[in-house]
Motif scaffolding. Sequence first.
Motif, PDB file in Angstrom:
ATOM      1  N   LEU A 292       0.825  -1.213   0.000  1.00  0.00           N
ATOM      2  CA  LEU A 292       0.000   0.000   0.000  1.00  0.00           C
ATOM      3  C   LEU A 292       0.856   1.259   0.000  1.00  0.00           C
ATOM      4  O   LEU A 292       0.456   2.285  -0.522  1.00  0.00           O
TER       5      LEU A 292
ATOM      6  N   ASP B 207       6.094   2.800  -3.864  1.00  0.00           N
ATOM      7  CA  ASP B 207       6.133   3.735  -4.975  1.00  0.00           C
ATOM      8  C   ASP B 207       6.755   3.042  -6.161  1.00  0.00           C
ATOM      9  O   ASP B 207       7.820   2.468  -6.014  1.00  0.00           O
TER      10      ASP B 207
ATOM     11  N   PRO C 221       2.605   3.530  -6.587  1.00  0.00           N
ATOM     12  CA  PRO C 221       1.533   2.895  -5.823  1.00  0.00           C
ATOM     13  C   PRO C 221       1.008   1.635  -6.509  1.00  0.00           C
ATOM     14  O   PRO C 221       0.989   1.552  -7.722  1.00  0.00           O
ATOM     15  N   GLN C 222       0.608   0.678  -5.706  1.00  0.00           N
ATOM     16  CA  GLN C 222       0.040  -0.555  -6.250  1.00  0.00           C
ATOM     17  C   GLN C 222      -1.392  -0.728  -5.758  1.00  0.00           C
ATOM     18  O   GLN C 222      -1.726  -0.319  -4.658  1.00  0.00           O
ATOM     19  N   ASN C 223      -2.171  -1.374  -6.572  1.00  0.00           N
ATOM     20  CA  ASN C 223      -3.567  -1.631  -6.209  1.00  0.00           C
ATOM     21  C   ASN C 223      -3.674  -2.891  -5.367  1.00  0.00           C
ATOM     22  O   ASN C 223      -2.869  -3.797  -5.491  1.00  0.00           O
TER      23      ASN C 223
ATOM     24  N   ARG D   5      -0.140   9.146   2.178  1.00  0.00           N
ATOM     25  CA  ARG D   5      -0.139   9.638   0.788  1.00  0.00           C
ATOM     26  C   ARG D   5      -0.577  11.099   0.669  1.00  0.00           C
ATOM     27  O   ARG D   5      -0.557  11.658  -0.428  1.00  0.00           O
TER      28      ARG D   5
ATOM     29  N   SER E  22      -6.011  10.718  -5.705  1.00  0.00           N
ATOM     30  CA  SER E  22      -4.880   9.815  -5.980  1.00  0.00           C
ATOM     31  C   SER E  22      -4.935   8.526  -5.164  1.00  0.00           C
ATOM     32  O   SER E  22      -4.190   7.585  -5.425  1.00  0.00           O
ATOM     33  N   VAL E  23      -5.807   8.498  -4.163  1.00  0.00           N
ATOM     34  CA  VAL E  23      -5.998   7.252  -3.418  1.00  0.00           C
ATOM     35  C   VAL E  23      -7.504   7.029  -3.237  1.00  0.00           C
ATOM     36  O   VAL E  23      -8.213   7.900  -2.729  1.00  0.00           O
TER      37      VAL E  23
ATOM     38  N   CYS F 132      -4.496   6.784  -9.999  1.00  0.00           N
ATOM     39  CA  CYS F 132      -5.154   6.651  -8.692  1.00  0.00           C
ATOM     40  C   CYS F 132      -4.955   5.246  -8.145  1.00  0.00           C
ATOM     41  O   CYS F 132      -5.254   4.252  -8.811  1.00  0.00           O
ATOM     42  N   GLN F 133      -4.458   5.185  -6.950  1.00  0.00           N
ATOM     43  CA  GLN F 133      -4.264   3.889  -6.296  1.00  0.00           C
ATOM     44  C   GLN F 133      -5.609   3.387  -5.786  1.00  0.00           C
ATOM     45  O   GLN F 133      -6.319   4.111  -5.092  1.00  0.00           O
TER      46      GLN F 133
END
Length: 446
Positions: free
Chosen positions: A96, A99, A101-103, A125, A207-208, A239-240
């Motif tokens: 989470l 960098d 970011p991963q889903n 974030r 972005s999140v 967007c994560q």
Amino acid sequence: NSETKEAESKDKDKDKDDGADGPMSAAEKSLLQKIIHKGLVESTKDLEIQRKDPSSPLYSVKSFELLHLKPELLKGVYAMGFNAPSKIQETALPTLLADPPQNMIAQSQSGTGKTAAFVLAMLSRVNVDKNYPQVLCLSPTYELAIQTGEVAAKMSQFCPEIKIKYAVRGEEVSRGSKISDHIIIGTPGKVLDWALKYRFFDLSKISVFVLDEADVMIATQGHQDQCIRIHKMLPKSSCQMMFFSATYEPEVMEFAEIIVSNPLIIRLMREEESLDNIKQYYVKCRSVEEKYVAITNIYSVISIGQAIIFCHTRRTAGWLAEKMTKDGHRVAILSGDLTVEQRIAVLDRFRAGLEKVLITTNVLARGIDVAQVTIVVNFDLPMDQNRKADCETYLHRIGRTGRFGKSGIAINLVDSEESALICQEIERHFNKKIHYLDAEDPDEIE
Ligand code: ADP
């Protein structure tokens, strides 16, 4: 809109007769679980991990220091009393916070640390130099949104520059203005109104994105579509996306696949409930009055710990509570006609030990796991609509999970041929002896 729908369905519940309490909604269950379990639910199960690209490295951390959080955030985590990451946090947090970011899709039962994980990711974030919403968290109900917001507020207590806004019923923003808070936590209907109808903030700058309690979301009429409409407006590539659920139904995964592309999937199977450490007894009674006498005899021998008494109907629960109170016992009562706030208050008092006995109907068959509860009494044996033994409910009332479960005592009050048969069927079903107990001589227990 969705908020009024929620309110209406609650009112309908209130009008129900005083018979057996119907099943709680998914949202109510989830909220009560959150409130009842104040600590981590531990697990002996292994994490199951799935991802599209198994060649990319997968990290896991055993301490919060290794996450390289902002010092103020780390301080907040420790101030909450967290010493080390929970099982799912060990693997979820490095991903989470990574960098780029991963889903993620994470499924694990309530109490395993999902909320704390995504709240930490949300907070870390935030760019406080930008005064607009960057993080959006959707929760299925007002109460669940507030719960999440309270975790965020606590964890960010040393980061006062991070601003959090609730998008829930009762919250207002003045027309034509823009929201400057960094984080929005809200219900889908309100978020849609604020973003699309009133344009209080810009979904393309998020972005999140966190979708919490996805299984509850699905269970609430219209919420899934609203979530998808919101999701469509988000900047897909930057967007994560994080998606959380306590359960594993196929519909949840289908929903997840719409929301989250190329995710790391983490699953932690729930711990099974068992009767292994439970001593089970039955007491023969000839009338409801004799049941009452049995209860008071048992009550007189509970010196340590607390008891929960399950009744079939609200009427019986109310009657029993009144009678015990009149006889000078301190008892708490919890039934389906209470509001969520009232239930929380009752459970908080019980947890604090202000009452030693909690009388309830099936509303709480699952989820009450107050560590100090040593005795569970079935004033009425659990049965289904066909008046057959309801073994599943029995297990939820009495069983404990895994090897962390403490030992306990279950007492079944049998007052008729019918209930004797139910008791025998339960005994057969679990293949575990239910011993005879003489209520005149309850010292036999333990
Ligand atoms: P979930 O979202 O899976 O239901 P939560 O994040 O709400 O789980 O965590 C359940 C409980 O455990 C909460 O009371 C929370 O404060 C606590 N908790 C979460 N993470 C930790 C941790 N690493 N150490 C100790 N307690 C934790």
